[in-house]
Write a protein that holds these residues in place. Structure first.
Motif, PDB file in Angstrom:
ATOM      1  N   LEU A  51     -21.934   0.677  10.564  1.00 20.75           N
ATOM      2  CA  LEU A  51     -21.117   1.788  11.047  1.00 20.75           C
ATOM      3  C   LEU A  51     -21.375   3.020  10.188  1.00 20.75           C
ATOM      4  CD1 LEU A  51     -18.801   2.340  13.161  1.00 20.75           C
ATOM      5  CD2 LEU A  51     -17.249   2.160  11.208  1.00 20.75           C
ATOM      6  N   LYS A  52     -21.732   4.115  10.838  1.00 17.04           N
ATOM      7  CA  LYS A  52     -22.006   5.373  10.146  1.00 17.04           C
ATOM      8  C   LYS A  52     -21.936   6.506  11.161  1.00 17.04           C
ATOM      9  CE  LYS A  52     -26.983   4.460  10.661  1.00 17.04           C
ATOM     10  NZ  LYS A  52     -28.271   4.327   9.953  1.00 17.04           N
ATOM     11  N   ALA A  53     -21.927   7.731  10.666  1.00 11.56           N
ATOM     12  CA  ALA A  53     -21.737   8.889  11.543  1.00 11.56           C
ATOM     13  C   ALA A  53     -22.824   9.000  12.603  1.00 11.56           C
ATOM     14  CB  ALA A  53     -21.678  10.171  10.713  1.00 11.56           C
ATOM     15  N   SER A  54     -24.062   8.652  12.266  1.00 10.40           N
ATOM     16  CA  SER A  54     -25.155   8.768  13.237  1.00 10.40           C
ATOM     17  C   SER A  54     -25.085   7.696  14.314  1.00 10.40           C
ATOM     18  CB  SER A  54     -26.512   8.702  12.531  1.00 10.40           C
ATOM     19  OG  SER A  54     -26.676   7.463  11.883  1.00 10.40           O
ATOM     20  N   ASN A  55     -24.267   6.660  14.113  1.00  8.12           N
ATOM     21  CA  ASN A  55     -24.089   5.623  15.123  1.00  8.12           C
ATOM     22  C   ASN A  55     -22.817   5.826  15.947  1.00  8.12           C
ATOM     23  OD1 ASN A  55     -26.439   4.224  14.728  1.00  8.12           O
ATOM     24  ND2 ASN A  55     -25.573   2.776  13.266  1.00  8.12           N
ATOM     25  N   ILE A  56     -22.206   6.992  15.804  1.00  7.77           N
ATOM     26  CA  ILE A  56     -21.086   7.361  16.670  1.00  7.77           C
ATOM     27  C   ILE A  56     -21.595   8.421  17.639  1.00  7.77           C
ATOM     28  CG2 ILE A  56     -18.739   8.266  16.791  1.00  7.77           C
ATOM     29  CD1 ILE A  56     -19.040   5.540  15.349  1.00  7.77           C
ATOM     30  N   LEU A  57     -21.856   7.999  18.877  1.00  5.84           N
ATOM     31  CA  LEU A  57     -22.370   8.910  19.891  1.00  5.84           C
ATOM     32  C   LEU A  57     -21.210   9.621  20.592  1.00  5.84           C
ATOM     33  CD1 LEU A  57     -25.184   6.713  21.471  1.00  5.84           C
ATOM     34  CD2 LEU A  57     -25.256   8.152  19.422  1.00  5.84           C
ATOM     35  N   LEU A  58     -21.480  10.841  21.084  1.00  4.33           N
ATOM     36  CA  LEU A  58     -20.438  11.660  21.695  1.00  4.33           C
ATOM     37  C   LEU A  58     -20.824  12.017  23.127  1.00  4.33           C
ATOM     38  CD1 LEU A  58     -19.888  14.036  18.636  1.00  4.33           C
ATOM     39  CD2 LEU A  58     -18.472  12.071  19.282  1.00  4.33           C
ATOM     40  N   ASP A  59     -19.919  11.741  24.070  1.00  2.66           N
ATOM     41  CA  ASP A  59     -20.218  12.044  25.469  1.00  2.66           C
ATOM     42  C   ASP A  59     -19.924  13.518  25.766  1.00  2.66           C
ATOM     43  OD1 ASP A  59     -17.468  12.319  25.856  1.00  2.66           O
ATOM     44  OD2 ASP A  59     -17.242  10.434  26.950  1.00  2.66           O
TER      45      ASP A  59
END
Length: 243
Positions: A51-59
């Motif tokens: 889990l990290k910021a680059s693995n949080i995608l935004l629609d």
């Protein structure tokens, strides 16, 4: 995803101005709900492990989606903890017990979430943070400021004109520090995190965090040699996340 990933916004001087506090708070609450699903509501208990910021995608509406389950582990039955000799993940986000002993559990994800909360609030990457006067990490800086009664100094300057609820921001710093405590058993579950973020009840005082001081060069090399870091640009698979 239309808006790429969370790191694209919070670590860029220009883009960070576009992500004001109310939306950042919605994102971190959405990620918390997504993790609660993985840890508690899914048929099998899932530990993400990266889990990290680059693995949080935004629609297109900036709703967060937890992605990249390439190294995730599933637990069945009453299993709550696993152990491995092959440490995989991203340096700067992995929990101490995983980095040094190979132990992982849902509390490892909680630690990573805590790191991400502090990054969202400060606009600083955990791995690249360097204090000019003290050999402390981003976690150490947050811990020091909280204990000195100055936690607001951690807040990203680009956020200071976008929030009208300072207590909510400070509460998030406090919750972030509860998530990065050294001992996994001291960290809250994600369901407790969600309750703490959504209430005004008194929070427990966090115990000393992991990675308070910067790792010495020799130790850093030892940890890095164990890690099989995954690139932020690798293929990601969108999965369920809180909205």
């Amino acid at each position: 995803m239309p808006n790429k990933s969370l790191d694209f916004f919070i670590f860029d001087q220009g883009q960070s101005k576009l992500l004001e506090w109310p939306k950042r708070f919605e994102i971190l609450c959405g990620v918390a709900r997504g993790l609660q699903y993985l840890h508690q509501d899914s048929r099998l208990r899932i530990v993400h492990r990266d889990l990290k910021a680059s693995n949080i995608l935004l629609d297109n509406k900036m709703n967060p989606k937890i992605s990249d389950f390439g190294i995730a582990k599933t637990f069945g039955g009453d299993q709550t903890e696993g152990k491995t000799n092959k440490i995989t993940g991203t340096h700067g986000y992995i929990a101490p017990e995983y980095a040094f002993k190979g132990l992982f559990s849902t509390k490892s994800d909680v630690f990573s979430f805590g790191i991400m909360v502090l990054e969202i609030l400060s606009g600083n990457r955990s791995i690249r943070f360097h204090h000019e006067d003290h050999n402390i990490t981003l976690i150490g800086q947050a811990w020091t400021l909280l204990n000195e009664g100055r936690p607001f100094e951690l807040i990203d300057v680009h956020l200071r004109d976008s929030y009208n609820n300072l207590l909510q921001v400070l509460r998030c710093i406090h919750v972030g520090l509860l998530c990065v405590q050294q001992r996994p058993e001291d960290r809250p579950s994600m369901s407790s995190v969600i309750l703490m973020l959504g209430s005004e009840s008194e929070l427990p005082q966090p115990k000393p965090p992991g990675y308070y001081m910067e790792i010495a060069s020799q130790d850093r090399n030892n940890v890095s040699s164990k890690l099989e870091s995954f690139s932020e640009n690798t293929m990601s698979v969108t999965a369920l996340g809180g909205r």
